[in-house]
Design a protein around this motif. Structure first.
Motif, short mmCIF file in Angstrom:
data_model
loop_
_atom_site.label_atom_id
_atom_site.label_comp_id
_atom_site.label_asym_id
_atom_site.label_seq_id
_atom_site.Cartn_x
_atom_site.Cartn_y
_atom_site.Cartn_z
N VAL A 136 17.33 80.13 68.74
CA VAL A 136 17.53 81.18 67.75
C VAL A 136 18.87 80.99 67.04
O VAL A 136 18.97 81.19 65.83
N LYS A 137 19.89 80.59 67.80
CA LYS A 137 21.20 80.37 67.20
C LYS A 137 21.15 79.24 66.17
O LYS A 137 21.76 79.34 65.10
N VAL A 138 20.41 78.18 66.49
CA VAL A 138 20.31 77.05 65.56
C VAL A 138 19.56 77.49 64.31
O VAL A 138 19.96 77.17 63.19
N ALA A 139 18.48 78.23 64.48
CA ALA A 139 17.70 78.70 63.33
C ALA A 139 18.54 79.65 62.48
O ALA A 139 18.50 79.60 61.24
N THR A 140 19.30 80.52 63.12
CA THR A 140 20.16 81.45 62.40
C THR A 140 21.24 80.69 61.63
O THR A 140 21.51 80.99 60.46
#
Length: 63
Positions: free
Chosen positions: A2-6
């Protein structure tokens, strides 16, 4: 994940924002240039008109 996508979404958003701001700045600059050119043309027209009026007055006084 999720952090990478964000991070990716924020980076993409920043890129799109800067590109759109660049286009806005170019549009504003072009608009200012067009306005300046129009003002210069209007001043030239006024100058020529005054010159022609002066010539017409001189002809009237001579006639």
């Amino acid at each position: 994940m999720v952090k990478v996508a964000t991070y990716f979404a924020m980076t993409l958003g920043a890129f799109v924002f800067w590109q759109s701001m660049d286009k806005v700045h170019v549009w504003i600059a072009l608009r200012q240039d067009e306005k300046q050119e129009r003002l210069e043309r209007e001043l030239e027209i006024k100058r020529v008109r005054e010159e022609l009026l002066q010539q017409a007055k001189q002809r009237e006084t001579q006639a």
